[in-house]
Write an enzyme that holds these catalytic residues in place. Structure first.
Site, short mmCIF file in Angstrom:
data_model
loop_
_atom_site.label_atom_id
_atom_site.label_comp_id
_atom_site.label_asym_id
_atom_site.label_seq_id
_atom_site.Cartn_x
_atom_site.Cartn_y
_atom_site.Cartn_z
N TYR A 304 -11.05 11.70 -0.11
CA TYR A 304 -11.79 10.48 -0.40
C TYR A 304 -12.63 10.04 0.79
CZ TYR A 304 -8.47 10.11 -4.28
OH TYR A 304 -7.72 10.35 -5.40
N GLU A 381 8.49 -8.83 -7.00
CA GLU A 381 7.69 -9.22 -8.17
C GLU A 381 7.21 -10.67 -8.08
OE1 GLU A 381 10.56 -8.22 -11.17
OE2 GLU A 381 9.53 -6.34 -11.66
#
Ligand SMILES: [Zn+2]
Length: 401
Positions: A304, A381
């Site tokens: 990349y 979370e």
């Protein structure tokens, strides 16, 4: 009345159960690479209840969804990646992977869940949008160039009358303070190139090296010469990392092998440095080999490009994070990360920004927490609704109705 940041955050928190439920569903069933049928089906199901124009990739499992605002205007892209890693999960979580040898160890499950949450918030606020939001859900971030396939399939022109003119991506990190938003202008992630080389000499008896052409000391010399090249030829303000990560030669104590194999990575933060270091690694290795009359076979595998954040949009992320989550949650990163990201392909085409959302679990020291890609990694979370709100707010600000 435009939605106030505090109301947007409250809306994201009141939708948190659905965000977390989707995240855990994806976490149980990770898929790797460019073809993720089960993950794609979950995304399509979540999008089906929303007023979106949805298309799927022809060469991969990608999903592109367009939300049209109440008035015309530019097009802003929000991106989530959705692929997992070939890692066996040992986190012990109740919703751990049920697929042996596959794990959402980079948190891409959280990205999909946050993006879907943002789509719900934005769909409920179409009146506030002048323009279109494109939701880019990509496979194959982990080395498969998934974003490039989507660009080749016309991602940026999915709204023909208003090509994408800005883009935002969010990525979780288990080693950054939970709920913090971390970003910087300019280079954010490195370019990553792989190289492989085989040194070909001549095998023989270990007691008579002069009658052979021993690749082992030459391989050792190449390892050191590469490090000398990096420290002596590379400007420290436009840095490079060259790592020899794998080296293999020989089979026993009394035989000189005929070949030695080396492979490694090159990380750089500018296109100029990248081209220079790739050429330098090859040149140094070739000439060290030639000095000892050995042949060198060289292979470069392009990875990349550098992920470069638009400075104005990076400043906007800091501002938006402060408004939504408080000043302490908005963190200017002191340095880029030397990992790589295929969102870089999108940022080569349109101005945009990628930010990190801290998700170090409570009671865990961020300095020693298992990192992204670890078989033990756990993402908190609790900050996911903050990420949902940040995604949504970036689009609302880009397309003020
Ligand atoms: Zn990742």
């Amino acid at each position: 009345m435009p939605t106030r940041p505090s109301d947007l955050l409250a809306a994201a928190y009141s939708d948190a159960d659905r965000t977390i439920e989707l995240r855990r569903q994806l976490h149980r069933h990770p898929e790797i690479g460019l073809h993720l049928p089960r993950t794609q089906a979950a995304v399509l199901e979540a999008f089906a209840e929303l007023p979106l124009e949805v298309t799927t990739g022809t060469t991969t499992s990608s999903v592109v969804a367009v939300l049209r605002g109440a008035r015309p205007g530019p097009t802003y892209l929000l991106r989530a990646d959705m692929d997992a890693l070939p890692v066996h999960e040992d986190s012990g979580l109740p919703f751990a992977s049920q697929v042996p040898g596959a794990m959402h160890a980079c948190g891409h499950d959280t990205h999909v869940a946050m993006l879907v949450g943002a789509a719900r918030l934005l769909a409920a606020r179409r009146e506030e949008l002048a323009g279109q939001v494109v939701f880019m859900v990509q496979p194959g971030e982990e080395g498969f160039h998934g974003a490039r396939y989507m660009l080749d399939e016309g991602l940026l022109d999915v709204v023909p009358e208003a090509p994408v003119s800005g883009a935002f991506a969010l990525h979780v990190s288990s080693t950054l303070a939970s709920g913090s938003v971390n970003v910087r202008p300019g280079p954010m992630m490195a370019a990553a190139d792989q190289w492989r080389m085989t040194l070909r000499g001549r095998g023989g008896h270990a007691s008579e090296p002069h009658a052979a052409a021993d690749p082992i000391p030459v391989a050792a010399e190449i390892v050191l010469a590469l490090q000398a090249m990096v420290t002596r030829r590379v400007d420290v303000f436009d840095p490079a990392v060259v790592t020899v990560a794998h080296i293999e030669a020989g089979s026993t104590n009394n035989v000189i092998p005929d070949t030695a194999y080396l492979e490694g990575t090159i990380r750089t933060l500018s296109a100029e440095r990248r081209a220079d270091v790739v050429a330098s690694v090859r040149r140094v290795a070739t000439h060290v080999a030639a000095a000892h009359e050995l042949e060198l076979h060289w292979e470069h595998i392009e990875g990349y490009p550098v992920t470069i954040n638009d400075p104005g949009m990076a400043a906007q992320v800091l501002e938006t994070a402060a408004e939504l989550l408080g000043r302490q949650a908005s963190v200017l990163m002191p340095a880029p990360l030397m990992g790589a990201e295929d969102f870089s392909y999108v940022l080569q085409r349109v101005p945009g920004v990628m930010a990190w959302l801290g998700a170090c679990p409570p009671g865990v020291d961020a300095a020693t927490a298992p990192a992204n890609h670890s078989n033990l990694v756990v993402f908190d979370e609790e900050p996911l609704p903050a990420g949902v709100a940040l995604y949504a707010q970036m689009a609302l600000q880009a397309l003020p109705g």
